[in-house]
Scaffold this motif. Sequence first.
Motif, short mmCIF file in Angstrom:
data_model
loop_
_atom_site.label_atom_id
_atom_site.label_comp_id
_atom_site.label_asym_id
_atom_site.label_seq_id
_atom_site.Cartn_x
_atom_site.Cartn_y
_atom_site.Cartn_z
N ARG A 204 5.47 19.92 -1.14
CA ARG A 204 5.74 20.19 0.27
C ARG A 204 6.67 21.39 0.46
NH1 ARG A 204 3.06 18.68 4.96
NH2 ARG A 204 4.29 19.65 6.59
N TYR B 207 4.79 24.61 -0.08
CA TYR B 207 3.82 24.72 1.02
C TYR B 207 4.49 25.26 2.28
CZ TYR B 207 0.79 22.85 4.77
OH TYR B 207 0.01 22.68 5.88
N ARG C 7 -1.37 28.04 0.64
CA ARG C 7 -1.95 26.76 1.06
C ARG C 7 -3.45 26.68 0.79
NH1 ARG C 7 1.35 26.30 6.86
NH2 ARG C 7 3.43 26.25 5.87
N SER D 57 -3.69 20.42 4.46
CA SER D 57 -2.56 19.49 4.65
C SER D 57 -2.21 19.24 6.10
CB SER D 57 -1.32 20.05 3.93
OG SER D 57 -1.58 20.32 2.59
N SER E 180 -0.51 15.99 7.59
CA SER E 180 -0.34 15.17 6.38
C SER E 180 1.10 15.29 5.89
CB SER E 180 -1.30 15.65 5.28
OG SER E 180 -0.96 15.08 4.03
N HIS F 298 1.74 15.45 2.82
CA HIS F 298 1.64 16.24 1.60
C HIS F 298 1.46 17.72 1.94
CE1 HIS F 298 1.44 12.70 -0.92
NE2 HIS F 298 0.53 12.20 -0.11
#
Length: 747
Positions: A161, A164, A171, A181, A184, A186
């Motif tokens: 995470r 990201y 990503r 994601s 989400s 995650h």
Amino acid sequence: MRDPVTVSRLRARSVRDLQPNQSERQGSGRREFLQATAAWLAAGASTLSFGAPAPQQPTSQVAPWYKTVYRRNVIDMHITDWNPQFLSEFDPETYVSMLRLSQVKSAVVYAQSHVGLCNFPTQVGRTHNGMKGKNHLARVIDLCRSSGIGVQLYYSVIFDRYAYEQHPDWRIILANGREASEKSRHGLNCPNSPYRDYVVALTEEMCQQFDFEGIRFDMTFWPAVCYCHHCERRFDREVGGALPKVIDWEDPRWVSFQRKREEWLADFAELLTRKVKSRKPKASVEHQASTYTQGWRLGVTELLCRQNDFLQGDFYGDALQGSFVRKLFYNFSPNLPYGFETSMMVALRNHTAKKSKELMRAKAYACLADGGAFIFIDAIDPVGTVNRSVYEQMSEVFNETKVYEKFLGGKLCQDIAVYLSLESKFDFADKGKSPLDPNLSSRLPHVDAAVSVCKALIENHLPYGVITKKNLSDLSRHRLVVLPNVLMMDAEEVEALRKFVAAGGVLYASKYTSLFTKDGKRQKDFLLADVFGASYQGETKENYTFIAPASGNESLFGGYTQKYPVGLDWTQLLVKAESSAKVLGKTVLPYTDPADPIRYASIHSNPPGIATDNPAVVLNQFRKGKAVYVAGELESHETCHHIFINLVRLLTNAFSFEGQAPKAVEISAFHQEDQQRYLINLVNFQKDLPNIPAEGIRVKFQLQGKTAKRLLLLPEGKPVPLEKGWDFIQFTVPVLETFRMFALEYG
């Protein structure tokens, strides 16, 4: 084990090969990464070396840690830090005291997590707020060492995470242009992006800071099909053109994309494995292994397996799933024992509901019976504490199982080999769909058939294993190989199997086996047509079909007749049998096409109505061996298991052992030739626990020319009466509650 051509190809693809040119780098995220690590490099850290050969591990008389450790642990620690309470109560002494209490000999300790935050001081990533100013990880490692507990550091890759959020360009992007994601917890990062550099740098930093027994790289798989510009450029460079967005397993371009995804994932894994080995030659490396039986989207094949010292994965299913994956890992893992993990909680999302002690006992004993190391998974509380009762319960379980560890080892008796193709984890029915289609098939016809075969073999107490392409050179150790609807095969597999049968082996194969090659090309005929004694002619349009016994073969079908044949939920192939082959069963069709909503016979079902001469089950003698080919997925249906077993016994009826026991009892055996004995294990693993003890179990064991001396009940070594026959022995297990281990000594 490694294919030198593949390895050299993967080595040639260093991180530098994947970087965009100067104009493409604008806004790519690479510049930000280099700036973020510049201070660390300037402070004296060695320059990163991508793709450099790892030095040879020095010869040692001491076995690697994973070869002797059967009790292991993982404590999940995916904790965010927005709340100052999170991990504020983490105490290394208490943490390690719980490991000691549970009697584990190895632990996976989190250096980082899915959240992406590091549990140690870092200049590459970001340290969790609850750890700042402390080096709890170093203290945990020291305490584990002084307690005789080995440490594997945990690193979550791709699922990160922090990375990201910091680098949008890293990503994973879906076919519709949106982020994988989105909405989400995650954060999913593409391993073809400069994220690779970040992971290598953080791995380097961990190797420099800590001394450990191994590293676990978790989540080494594709969580989605990525269409980011890094993947687009790499595909265009290596294959040419745009990434395909329509699934078609008969389209070589779509299949080439899938094969590239598999190669790219293995390339990423090799980068990490080699980085660890270059800094810590004696440390083990493993990439999470629970994904090998899952679908095509994850991109996990044998290429990834090569980057592991051993396989270890987490599974949450029933006794059948456990037996299947453990038999797979036994043959697939580069070293033994493999590791089999499961959570202490009834589900990962449930933080407090523990599984019963009876269930954990059954799982631990079943793992022991298959020669594996058992790992229990717990999850840390957000504040950094753990539930003592979890470790007390596991201590009670391990206190029982550890007394058997000294007896483990030997070669698994696996007369029947179930073949698993890691390139056949898809369904042809998805043709024309997008990877994002919510109606993608939930079936994996090949994998489902393989698991169903294993269920039939377990319930009939026959010795089996699960093999892959890795085991082709050793097929002669098996008496029968089962090819359950293998959707794609290559020339190497075909030739090895042909030689196996020609030399006297026996084969069971079904439906599409050897009709498609791994580049997505349908062949004009089965590549194993000469072995099957049958040639491909087409496929029924009806998706519900039947198989009726050919005249004189009714006994094989166990109650099914020409009037009332056995029904299959899917199509059958139309084949022509060679004149020298024997037709055991024929295809029967329903009165009308089941897809026709107007013309039908029965509104609820599709009764058999049209007998055909299409051979549905063919027995063929091929040189010294035999083969049975079935035109449909007979073995996938539990209602057909008795027919499948009858066909197995038609092919061969000489097994290392057989048993008369309830279906919930599984028997396994290992040949310990150096000690002149067989280790025989029985596990009673019922659906509803605690177990109802099984009584009067009978086991028949073939001696294969050896002379039985005595049978001992372990661990106490108590003699057990046995009955000697011609080249076999039999014995009775009076009562089986959960587990029994016997040693059959021979002279």
